[in-house]
Design an enzyme around this catalytic site. Structure first.
Site, PDB file in Angstrom:
ATOM      1  N   GLY A 142      47.196  51.076  38.601  1.00 34.39           N
ATOM      2  CA  GLY A 142      48.112  50.556  39.622  1.00 34.39           C
ATOM      3  C   GLY A 142      49.164  49.652  39.014  1.00 34.39           C
ATOM      4  N   ARG A 182      34.991  31.679  31.185  1.00 30.73           N
ATOM      5  CA  ARG A 182      33.874  32.555  30.822  1.00 30.73           C
ATOM      6  C   ARG A 182      34.308  34.012  30.863  1.00 30.73           C
ATOM      7  NH1 ARG A 182      28.965  31.071  34.144  1.00 30.73           N
ATOM      8  NH2 ARG A 182      28.383  29.873  32.312  1.00 30.73           N
ATOM      9  N   ASN A 194      32.316  40.079  31.036  1.00 29.19           N
ATOM     10  CA  ASN A 194      31.829  41.255  30.309  1.00 29.19           C
ATOM     11  C   ASN A 194      32.773  41.469  29.124  1.00 29.19           C
ATOM     12  OD1 ASN A 194      31.473  43.900  29.328  1.00 29.19           O
ATOM     13  ND2 ASN A 194      30.751  44.639  31.314  1.00 29.19           N
ATOM     14  N   PRO A 195      32.337  41.126  27.929  1.00 28.91           N
ATOM     15  CA  PRO A 195      33.236  41.196  26.772  1.00 28.91           C
ATOM     16  C   PRO A 195      33.830  42.580  26.544  1.00 28.91           C
ATOM     17  CG  PRO A 195      31.198  40.053  26.198  1.00 28.91           C
ATOM     18  CD  PRO A 195      31.007  40.615  27.587  1.00 28.91           C
ATOM     19  N   LYS A 196      33.087  43.624  26.956  1.00 27.41           N
ATOM     20  CA  LYS A 196      33.582  44.977  26.711  1.00 27.41           C
ATOM     21  C   LYS A 196      34.740  45.320  27.657  1.00 27.41           C
ATOM     22  CE  LYS A 196      31.630  49.396  25.482  1.00 27.41           C
ATOM     23  NZ  LYS A 196      30.350  50.063  25.200  1.00 27.41           N
ATOM     24  N   THR A 197      34.535  45.082  28.957  1.00 26.15           N
ATOM     25  CA  THR A 197      35.602  45.406  29.903  1.00 26.15           C
ATOM     26  C   THR A 197      36.772  44.442  29.726  1.00 26.15           C
ATOM     27  OG1 THR A 197      34.493  44.110  31.630  1.00 26.15           O
ATOM     28  CG2 THR A 197      34.096  46.480  31.611  1.00 26.15           C
ATOM     29  N   GLU A 229      46.083  40.169  32.890  1.00 24.45           N
ATOM     30  CA  GLU A 229      47.527  39.997  32.749  1.00 24.45           C
ATOM     31  C   GLU A 229      47.865  39.105  31.561  1.00 24.45           C
ATOM     32  OE1 GLU A 229      48.884  40.976  37.243  1.00 24.45           O
ATOM     33  OE2 GLU A 229      48.737  38.864  36.765  1.00 24.45           O
TER      34      GLU A 229
HETATM   35 MO1  MOS Z   1      49.325  42.729  39.800  1.00 24.61          MO
HETATM   36  S1  MOS Z   1      51.279  43.059  39.359  1.00 24.61           S
HETATM   37  O1  MOS Z   1      49.519  41.459  40.982  1.00 24.61           O
HETATM   38  O2  MOS Z   1      48.656  44.144  40.401  1.00 24.61           O
END
Ligand code: MOS
Length: 751
Positions: A247, A621, A624-627, A698
């Site tokens: 998305g 924290r 999940n280090p992988k995701t 982000e």
């Molecule tokens: Mo993010 S740009 O708020 O899906």
């Protein structure tokens, strides 16, 4: 539950399941094709017809007449819906332009009709038979032309108050008096989300009740806005979106696929499925708006910033919002004198809106080049320059601390790990054969938001814990971290938890956006699990305060009872919503990081290749280090796109994005991306939530493009301030080429 005091010790701190690098619980469904995406919901409603959306051929003006008789009589066509026969429509509160145009046209490729037919091909070919008489109006499409007169934008809800720049101290005086100054303007282009899965919806009516299976990040927003657009009661609408193929902010809002599918299904009297074609997506939907950013920095000779100004201009449709590219500049570096603001021009391009890290992603592209330029003027190492100007308090509100801020550690750890000290500070002076080599750094910064989030949790008679929430998983790992949260809270293994997401009949969650999804939605699940623990304890006649949920049992004093015993009388259900107090006002909640990049630039062709990337992140924290790592490497990849490739080319005469497909709009592929390393600082932020976790999805993007740009400069000595950094912008100034041209001139003279 309300979170209004810092979190104490709680069951999540055990970190038996949370904090462990589990595989995605939905991974097998996705890799085996068993995760149904919206367009694949063949099973949910029998007799589905196909819808094809026709987009406006003009950007601004109106429809004088629309002729649909040829399309209506084409083979296999069941219905054609335009504004003329759609009935009165409302507008979603989060939509800037109407999702069905007519008679006014607000932007290019705004939907003007849907054709519903027995097959996709029949619908598509009939759509070509619709004749629209357009009257072209005058539009504004050129940001550079509109910028000089663009008015200041006010963040204030009260629009009667005049917009003013944010001022701290006396910027003008401090900047004039500063011994070292920088005044530079940077530009970022319009960018497209370009997610893999297109906008797609299956819509099915049963009497006056509508169900849509769609692809949307924010179920509750889509639910509200679709009901409002169609003028139906919310109780008569159900929105499903359990699996989403990306998305990046493009699916935060209700879009035309859902509205047009619903209208088409109503008109045809049968379920209708619609997938937007790729060439429609770029102009029909939203994009990240282009910016023009002027940055002024003043510093002492010792490298202390005395003044910072950042003014960003972007454009949008009337009533649209600006790209808040100055957001990080309010918080990132200390300086007593500050002048910050955004300007907003009216442009009649498609709607600008949130794309991954809206604000900071664009703002850091400019600010972090400016910091690199200033460090060079000061003769300072760019890492040290950032460290000297770090602050532990909100620069606009002295005394207001960050909940946690380890930017300096991110920079120092990263520099050591990346072998930064080997960087040659003299640009254009490091060669590896025909390659010019450069290293760049940039700060990563993104605010952490908390959003109200609810969940329902059931303990079934089989001991299985089921979580239901309208949270979405846009490829981020929501299913997995929510399962981990419930497993930790209830003291059961991960495989005893079932997570059901993306259904408007479930409690309203934060949804996926603004990197608030992970922290907020797991906190909602935490709250519901606290209630479920209380209900179980009560059932078992034990004190919930000292009950320990562990290994499928509840322990209290010297009693130990299997969870299954608590549900002898039937399943136990609990529901709660996490609300947030004022801790985000008391403390500034943000996430931090440092990006390091090495590039090689071909000395003769100017081609740029990224060689190495490192991100060091401090975001509370890590659930999940992988995701989390997947989020960051994906974001770093997107940052390379922003630095070197991504640009929607605007036709400023006719007002549309020219390169509206994935052949013309370039994003990185595997071959563009080198070794990437991600390091998370070991943190837990007790001021943000009981999970003590902040957003990461982000943060990973913020600053990357500037780190690439700074590395390219370090390699070539040519400063490019306009993204993307394509080779045409530095080719003629490359040292090797200048050398070659000089030699040629000398030779020619000698002849
Ligand atoms: Mo993010 S740009 O708020 O899906």
């Amino acid at each position: 539950m309300k979170f209004d005091t810092p979190a104490g010790i709680n069951p999540i701190d055990r970190m038996k399941v949370v904090g462990v690098a589990h595989d995605r619980v939905d991974g097998k469904f996705k890799t085996t094709g068993m995760a149904p995406y919206a367009y694949e919901r063949h099973d949910v409603a029998p007799g589905q017809l196909y819808g094809f959306i026709l987009g406006s051929a003009i950007a601004k003006g109106h429809i004088a007449a629309i002729h649909t008789t040829h399309a209506e009589s084409a083979p296999g066509v069941r219905a054609v819906v335009t504004y003329a026969n759609a009935g009165k429509l409302g507008k979603g509160s989060k939509n800037t332009a109407n999702l069905l145009a007519g008679p006014e046209i607000e932007h290019y490729h705004q939907a003007v009709a849907i054709v519903v037919a027995d097959t996709f091909e029949a619908a598509r070919s009939a759509a070509a038979l619709i004749d629209v008489d357009y009257v072209r109006g005058t539009g504004h499409f050129d940001l550079a032309a509109a910028a000089p007169t663009a008015p200041l934008h006010s963040e204030d809800k009260d629009k009667s108050k005049p917009a003013v720049l944010d001022r701290v101290g006396d910027f003008e005086a401090a900047f004039a008096a500063a011994p070292v100054t920088l005044d530079a303007t940077y530009t970022t282009p319009d960018e497209a989300h370009a997610m893999m899965e297109p906008f797609a919806t299956v819509a099915s009516w049963s009497g006056d009740k509508l169900t849509v299976w769609t692809s949307n990040q924010m179920i509750a927003w889509a639910h509200d806005d679709l009901a409002q657009t169609l003028g139906i009661a919310k109780e008569n609408l159900r929105v499903n979106s359990p699996f989403i193929g990306g998305g990046f902010g493009g699916k935060l809002f209700l879009r035309a696929d859902a509205v047009m599918a619903a209208l088409g299904a109503k008109a045809a009297g049968r379920p209708v499925k619609v997938a937007m074609t790729r060439p429609m997506m770029f102009n029909n939907s939203t994009h990240r708006p282009a910016t023009i950013q002027r940055i002024r920095l003043g510093a002492t000779r010792g490298g202390k910033l005395t003044s910072i100004s950042h003014i960003s201009t972007s454009g949008n449709l009337p009533d649209g919002s600006p790209e808040t590219a100055t957001a990080q500049t309010k918080l990132l570096y200390a300086a007593p004198n500050r002048l910050i603001g955004t300007r907003l021009a009216v442009l009649d391009l498609p709607e600008g809106n949130a794309m991954r890290a809206p604000g900071e992603a664009s703002g850091l592209m400019a600010l972090e080049i400016a910091m690199d330029e200033m460090a060079e003027k000061l003769g300072m190492d760019p890492v040290e320059f950032r460290i000297v100007n770090d602050t532990q308090e909100d620069p606009e509100k002295p005394g207001r601390l960050f909940s946690q801020r380890q930017l300096i550690r991110c920079l120092r750890d990263g520099a050591a790990r990346f072998d930064w000290s080997a960087r040659n500070p003299r640009p254009g002076n490091t060669r590896d054969g025909d390659q010019l080599i450069g290293l760049g750094v940039a700060t990563a910064f993104r605010n952490n938001l908390n959003v109200t989030s609810g969940a329902r949790v059931r303990l079934g008679h089989d001991g299985v814990v089921t979580v239901e929430t309208d949270m979405t998983d846009i490829g981020t790992g929501s299913y997995t971290i929510i399962a981990q949260t419930a497993a930790e809270m209830m003291g059961v293994p991960l495989d005893r938890v079932v997570v059901r997401l993306g259904d408007s009949s479930f409690p309203v969650s934060a949804g996926s956006g603004g990197q608030f999804g992970a922290g907020s939605s797991t906190s909602g699940v935490y709250a519901a699990c606290v209630k479920l623990r209380e209900a179980i304890a009560q059932n078992l006649g034990v004190n919930s305060a000292d009950a320990v949920f562990e290994d499928g049992h509840v322990r209290s004093g010297n009693r130990r009872v299997a969870l299954a015993d608590a549900v002898r009388g039937g399943e136990i259900v609990a529901e709660d919503t996490m609300h947030w107090g004022d801790l985000d006002k008391e403390y500034q909640q943000s996430t931090f990081g440092a990006h390091f990049v090495e590039v090689a630039v071909d000395a003769f062709t100017g081609e740029i290749r990224v060689r190495r990337m490192l991100a060091v992140c401090a975001a509370g924290r890590v659930l999940n280090p992988k995701t989390a790592r997947s989020q960051v490497i994906g974001a770093m990849t997107m940052g390379v796109g922003g630095a070197l490739m991504e640009e929607l080319a605007v036709d400023t005469r006719f007002g549309f994005f020219v390169n509206h497909d994935l052949a013309g709009y370039e994003v990185p592929v595997h071959a563009d991306i080198p070794h990437q390393e991600v390091i998370f600082l070991d943190e837990a932020d007790d001021k943000v939530s009981p999970m003590k976790a902040k957003g990461i999805g982000e943060l990973g993007l913020c600053g990357v493009a500037a780190a690439v740009a700074n590395a390219v400069y370090n390699a070539t000595g040519v400063r490019v301030r306009d993204y993307p950094i394509t080779l045409d912008k530095h080719l003629e100034k490359l040292p090797a080429l200048i050398q070659a041209l000089t030699i040629r001139n000398v030779c020619e003279k000698a002849k």
